[in-house]
Design a protein around this motif. Structure first.
Motif, PDB file in Angstrom:
ATOM      1  N   ALA A 163      18.244 -31.614 -27.538  1.00  0.00           N
ATOM      2  CA  ALA A 163      17.229 -31.668 -28.599  1.00  0.00           C
ATOM      3  C   ALA A 163      16.547 -30.321 -28.765  1.00  0.00           C
ATOM      4  N   TRP A 164      16.278 -29.647 -27.650  1.00  0.00           N
ATOM      5  CA  TRP A 164      15.695 -28.301 -27.690  1.00  0.00           C
ATOM      6  C   TRP A 164      16.577 -27.369 -28.516  1.00  0.00           C
ATOM      7  N   SER A 165      17.874 -27.387 -28.231  1.00  0.00           N
ATOM      8  CA  SER A 165      18.813 -26.518 -28.949  1.00  0.00           C
ATOM      9  C   SER A 165      18.870 -26.860 -30.433  1.00  0.00           C
ATOM     10  N   MET A 166      18.923 -28.152 -30.749  1.00  0.00           N
ATOM     11  CA  MET A 166      18.993 -28.574 -32.148  1.00  0.00           C
ATOM     12  C   MET A 166      17.708 -28.259 -32.895  1.00  0.00           C
ATOM     13  N   MET A 167      16.585 -28.271 -32.202  1.00  0.00           N
ATOM     14  CA  MET A 167      15.301 -28.001 -32.841  1.00  0.00           C
ATOM     15  C   MET A 167      15.143 -26.518 -33.178  1.00  0.00           C
ATOM     16  N   LEU A 168      15.546 -25.642 -32.256  1.00  0.00           N
ATOM     17  CA  LEU A 168      15.255 -24.219 -32.403  1.00  0.00           C
ATOM     18  C   LEU A 168      16.376 -23.412 -33.030  1.00  0.00           C
ATOM     19  N   SER A 169      17.617 -23.878 -32.920  1.00  0.00           N
ATOM     20  CA  SER A 169      18.736 -23.092 -33.446  1.00  0.00           C
ATOM     21  C   SER A 169      18.660 -22.846 -34.955  1.00  0.00           C
ATOM     22  N   PRO A 170      18.268 -23.826 -35.779  1.00  0.00           N
ATOM     23  CA  PRO A 170      18.138 -23.518 -37.212  1.00  0.00           C
ATOM     24  C   PRO A 170      17.096 -22.439 -37.491  1.00  0.00           C
ATOM     25  N   LEU A 247      10.212 -36.997 -26.831  1.00  0.00           N
ATOM     26  CA  LEU A 247      10.139 -37.642 -28.145  1.00  0.00           C
ATOM     27  C   LEU A 247       9.674 -36.663 -29.214  1.00  0.00           C
ATOM     28  N   MET A 248       8.703 -35.826 -28.881  1.00  0.00           N
ATOM     29  CA  MET A 248       8.203 -34.845 -29.846  1.00  0.00           C
ATOM     30  C   MET A 248       9.301 -33.856 -30.231  1.00  0.00           C
ATOM     31  N   PHE A 249      10.031 -33.360 -29.224  1.00  0.00           N
ATOM     32  CA  PHE A 249      11.099 -32.406 -29.502  1.00  0.00           C
ATOM     33  C   PHE A 249      12.233 -33.064 -30.282  1.00  0.00           C
ATOM     34  N   ALA A 250      12.520 -34.331 -29.992  1.00  0.00           N
ATOM     35  CA  ALA A 250      13.570 -35.032 -30.721  1.00  0.00           C
ATOM     36  C   ALA A 250      13.198 -35.181 -32.196  1.00  0.00           C
ATOM     37  N   LEU A 251      11.938 -35.515 -32.461  1.00  0.00           N
ATOM     38  CA  LEU A 251      11.480 -35.649 -33.853  1.00  0.00           C
ATOM     39  C   LEU A 251      11.533 -34.303 -34.569  1.00  0.00           C
ATOM     40  N   LEU A 252      11.116 -33.236 -33.892  1.00  0.00           N
ATOM     41  CA  LEU A 252      11.167 -31.911 -34.494  1.00  0.00           C
ATOM     42  C   LEU A 252      12.611 -31.474 -34.728  1.00  0.00           C
TER      43      LEU A 252
END
Length: 268
Positions: A163-170, A247-252
């Motif tokens: 989730a961290w990677s998916m949140m920040l990579s874009p 949960l917060m990172f998944a939503l982001l």
């Protein structure tokens, strides 16, 4: 938001065989051409562990047994997971620049890139954990029933750091300054996350703050399996903050993927 979640889960399930294959290919490519091959999976972490053990044992002289277990085991349970998380924090946060040929393939879902990269790193971590168990058995270091929770700990780590990677990579794909900023986080995370220090000896307010640090939780959860002999969910004051952050990172991650996935191929 829910439609994006269904889309990502559907893509990962539909392409699950390709994800596994790409994870293995990425792992092989990392060490291709090296004479020692897979030995390098353990060489770098082993060197770090020995250096830290020497410095803390003979320099700072703070290396003592933890909960009746050897300090070296306690240290390994922090350094091995750290190498997985460090790669995600640095390379995983800017994953689209690492695989531009996949980003520009029209039919390849972007969400899979973070998944297979995190999976390839998790395979390495799993091998390190297996190696640790074998060494403990050879040296007759007692391992308790709490070791059975290790697969669940690794699964939670995989979910969070993917989730961290998916949140920040874009964001990193659009802004190089943001990507460079993320690469500077690795060293601060290492020194403030209790990898070399026992968080249990810190003041109450410091432990409360560290409960929201995913690196700290991951390291302590692995140590719960090997060293502390306790269930990682038994302390709600550390587990619940991690769940909230997850949960917060998944939503982001869902939000950023939905808003930016169409723009990423144009900027890579």
């Amino acid at each position: 938001m829910f439609s994006t979640l269904r889309q990502i889960l559907g893509e990962n399930w539909h392409w699950r065989h390709q994800v596994w294959s790409l994870a293995k290919i990425d792992l092989v490519r990392t060490y291709r051409g090296a004479a020692l091959g897979k030995i390098w999976l353990f060489a770098k972490p082993a060197v770090y562990i020995l250096v830290f053990w020497f410095a803390l044992s003979f320099g700072i002289r703070s290396a003592s047994d933890v909960n009746g277990k050897p300090f070296l085991l306690w240290l390994a349970c922090g350094v091995f997971p750290w190498f997985y998380m460090s790669d995600i924090i640095t390379s995983g946060s800017d994953i689209y620049h690492r695989y531009p040929y996949l980003v520009n393939r029209l039919k390849f879902p972007l969400s899979l890139i973070s998944t297979f990269y995190s999976l390839s790193l998790l395979i390495v971590l799993g091998c390190m954990m297996l190696f640790t168990i074998i060494v403990c058995l050879m040296l007759r270091i007692p391992l308790g029933v709490h070791l059975v929770q290790l697969p669940l700990v690794l699964a939670l780590m995989f979910l969070f750091w993917t989730a961290w990677s998916m949140m920040l990579s874009p964001l990193s794909a659009i802004s190089k300054d943001f990507a460079n900023l993320l690469k500077t986080l690795s060293t601060p995370f290492f020194w403030v996350s209790g990898i070399l220090f026992e968080i249990g000896k810190w003041p109450q307010w410091a432990r409360l703050v560290m409960a929201f640090n995913p690196v700290s939780w991951s390291v302590e959860a692995v140590r719960d399996c090997f060293v502390y002999d306790r269930w990682f969910w038994s302390d709600p004051y550390s587990f619940l903050p991690f769940v909230c952050v997850l949960l917060m990172f998944a939503l982001l991650a869902l939000h950023n993927h939905h808003r930016l996935y169409m723009e990423v191929p144009d900027v890579i």
